[in-house]
Design a protein around this motif. Structure first.
Motif, PDB file in Angstrom:
ATOM      1  N   UNK A   3       0.857  -1.183   0.000  1.00 21.02           N
ATOM      2  CA  UNK A   3       0.000   0.000   0.000  1.00 21.02           C
ATOM      3  C   UNK A   3       0.899   1.240   0.000  1.00 21.02           C
ATOM      4  N   UNK A   4       0.828   2.027  -1.075  1.00 20.22           N
ATOM      5  CA  UNK A   4       1.634   3.236  -1.178  1.00 20.22           C
ATOM      6  C   UNK A   4       0.725   4.466  -1.180  1.00 20.22           C
ATOM      7  N   UNK A   5       1.141   5.485  -0.448  1.00 19.13           N
ATOM      8  CA  UNK A   5       0.417   6.754  -0.442  1.00 19.13           C
ATOM      9  C   UNK A   5       1.156   7.746  -1.320  1.00 19.13           C
ATOM     10  N   UNK A   6       0.458   8.280  -2.309  1.00 16.70           N
ATOM     11  CA  UNK A   6       1.017   9.303  -3.186  1.00 16.70           C
ATOM     12  C   UNK A   6       0.587  10.667  -2.648  1.00 16.70           C
ATOM     13  N   UNK A  74       2.803  14.410   9.122  1.00 16.32           N
ATOM     14  CA  UNK A  74       2.969  14.055  10.536  1.00 16.32           C
ATOM     15  C   UNK A  74       1.657  13.593  11.156  1.00 16.32           C
ATOM     16  N   UNK A  75       0.545  14.188  10.742  1.00 11.54           N
ATOM     17  CA  UNK A  75      -0.756  13.859  11.325  1.00 11.54           C
ATOM     18  C   UNK A  75      -1.368  12.584  10.762  1.00 11.54           C
ATOM     19  N   UNK A  79       0.694   3.768   9.474  1.00  9.29           N
ATOM     20  CA  UNK A  79       0.816   2.322   9.699  1.00  9.29           C
ATOM     21  C   UNK A  79       0.244   1.468   8.565  1.00  9.29           C
ATOM     22  N   UNK A  80      -0.790   1.942   7.826  1.00 13.08           N
ATOM     23  CA  UNK A  80      -1.282   1.087   6.728  1.00 13.08           C
ATOM     24  C   UNK A  80      -0.390   1.104   5.493  1.00 13.08           C
ATOM     25  N   UNK A 106      13.516   9.647  11.012  1.00 14.88           N
ATOM     26  CA  UNK A 106      13.265   8.391  11.718  1.00 14.88           C
ATOM     27  C   UNK A 106      12.205   7.528  11.036  1.00 14.88           C
ATOM     28  N   UNK A 107      11.827   7.861   9.800  1.00 13.86           N
ATOM     29  CA  UNK A 107      10.822   7.067   9.128  1.00 13.86           C
ATOM     30  C   UNK A 107      11.273   5.615   8.964  1.00 13.86           C
ATOM     31  N   UNK A 108      10.362   4.707   9.147  1.00 12.48           N
ATOM     32  CA  UNK A 108      10.678   3.290   8.974  1.00 12.48           C
ATOM     33  C   UNK A 108      10.187   2.772   7.629  1.00 12.48           C
TER      34      UNK A 108
END
Length: 353
Positions: A3-6, A74-75, A79-80, A106-108
């Motif tokens: 699942x990618x967010x554009x 940030x908001x 997690x999905x 710190x993005x995972x």
């Protein structure tokens, strides 16, 4: 299924020719997803989602727009998602890439920025290929961190760390990187890391988030744009810089490739005299880029330091300027801002072995 967010922000990659000019178009951004879903390179293991917090040409963006973008991300509940793809204008891509790197060190999951050299309808455009390659990198490699994916004029798709991409140059529209070392390359949808002493290994990125990652709340984020950037050239007359009544908090003074600028003792062209004048007004003056302060410096460079210039070493100008905006936005105490700008290490911004 990945699942990618554009995250659409506008720019040439989201623009269309309108009348005699080129401007952003909301449908232009979302057409990228439609094109991708109907393309031969669509991955069967990827689902795209989209938001559009901004819709501006990147040359029109200000620090307030950067704050809007950063607060939006940030908001989000990330997690999905297995990765973010951020589309952006190429004109200021190097600056926003550095800022996103600092704020989300710190993005995972992978944050991948990309852009286009021409509007999508132009046959010269690399926008669709950049978008596809950004998706391939985010979904396929799953490297945590902030990156830029962009095709160069040779047809090679290069991957840059977010703090190690320099502004595209005129005429060729090509981005660069300190020492000419990108992070890697994408070919046939597969990423390959460029082994180099200055490049952190992919394993380093996977092991843990940087321990020095910033702690910040969306509502409290402040970026200070009261930084004046000056680029040297023969005949630069510093008397034209009159900082009354409005004074910047800091000046970032670029240098020639050897780490120098005009260091005559006095007169309108004297940078040491300008530095002294700024100090008298309570304005910090930084000089950058300098490869390594411990290296033997030209006498003119030493005169600048003796006059009170603050050295930012091993950073590109783009990474230094955005870091100063962050430093003076986060710290009211100038001493704390100076320490943050020169001593902290957030996301591989120091080009060192």
């Amino acid at each position: 299924m990945k699942q990618l967010l554009v995250v659409f922000t506008g720019g040439t990659i989201g623009s269309r020719k309108q009348g005699e000019g080129i401007d952003v178009d909301g449908a232009g951004s979302y057409s990228l997803i439609d094109d991708y879903n109907h393309s031969a390179r669509k991955r069967s293991d990827v689902t795209l989602h989209a938001i559009q917090p901004l819709n501006l040409l990147s040359e029109n963006l200000t620090t307030y727009d950067w704050i809007t973008l950063a607060q939006t991300i940030r908001r989000l509940d990330l997690s999905p998602y297995d990765g973010l793809v951020i589309t952006h204008g190429s004109d200021t891509l190097a600056y926003i890439a550095a800022m996103i790197s600092y704020l989300f060190a710190d993005t995972r999951i992978p944050f991948v920025l990309t852009a286009s050299n021409y509007p999508l309808a132009d046959e010269r455009s690399n926008g669709r290929r950049n978008f596809v390659n950004a998706i391939d990198f985010a979904a396929g490699e799953q490297l945590p961190g902030v990156f830029v994916v962009y095709e160069d004029d040779k047809g090679d798709t290069l991957v840059y760390l977010g703090t190690r991409i320099t502004q595209a140059v005129s005429f060729t529209d090509q981005f660069g990187s300190p020492y000419g070392v990108p992070y890697g390359k994408i070919a046939d949808s597969v990423f390959s890391w460029l082994p180099h002493a200055r490049n952190p290994k992919p394993e380093t990125l996977r092991l843990a988030a940087p321990k020095t990652a910033l702690q910040w709340e969306a509502e409290a984020l402040h970026l200070d744009s009261s930084i004046v950037y000056i680029r040297p050239y023969p005949g630069l007359d510093y008397t034209y810089y009159d900082f009354s009544p409005n004074r910047p908090k800091a000046v970032l003074h670029d240098l020639h490739h050897s780490g120098t600028a005009c260091a005559v003792e006095e007169g309108p062209y004297s940078l040491p005299q300008f530095i002294a004048r700024c100090k008298g007004l309570g304005i910090d003056v930084y000089i950058c880029p300098i490869r390594d302060r411990s290296d033997a410096l030209y006498s003119s460079s030493l005169r600048l330091i003796e006059a009170g210039a603050i050295v930012i070493e091993k950073l590109s100008v783009e990474a230094a300027l955005t870091k100063l905006m962050l430093a003076y936005g986060m710290h009211e105490d100038p001493a704390e801002a100076r320490a943050f700008a020169t001593e902290s290490s957030l996301y591989f911004e120091h080009n060192e072995v």
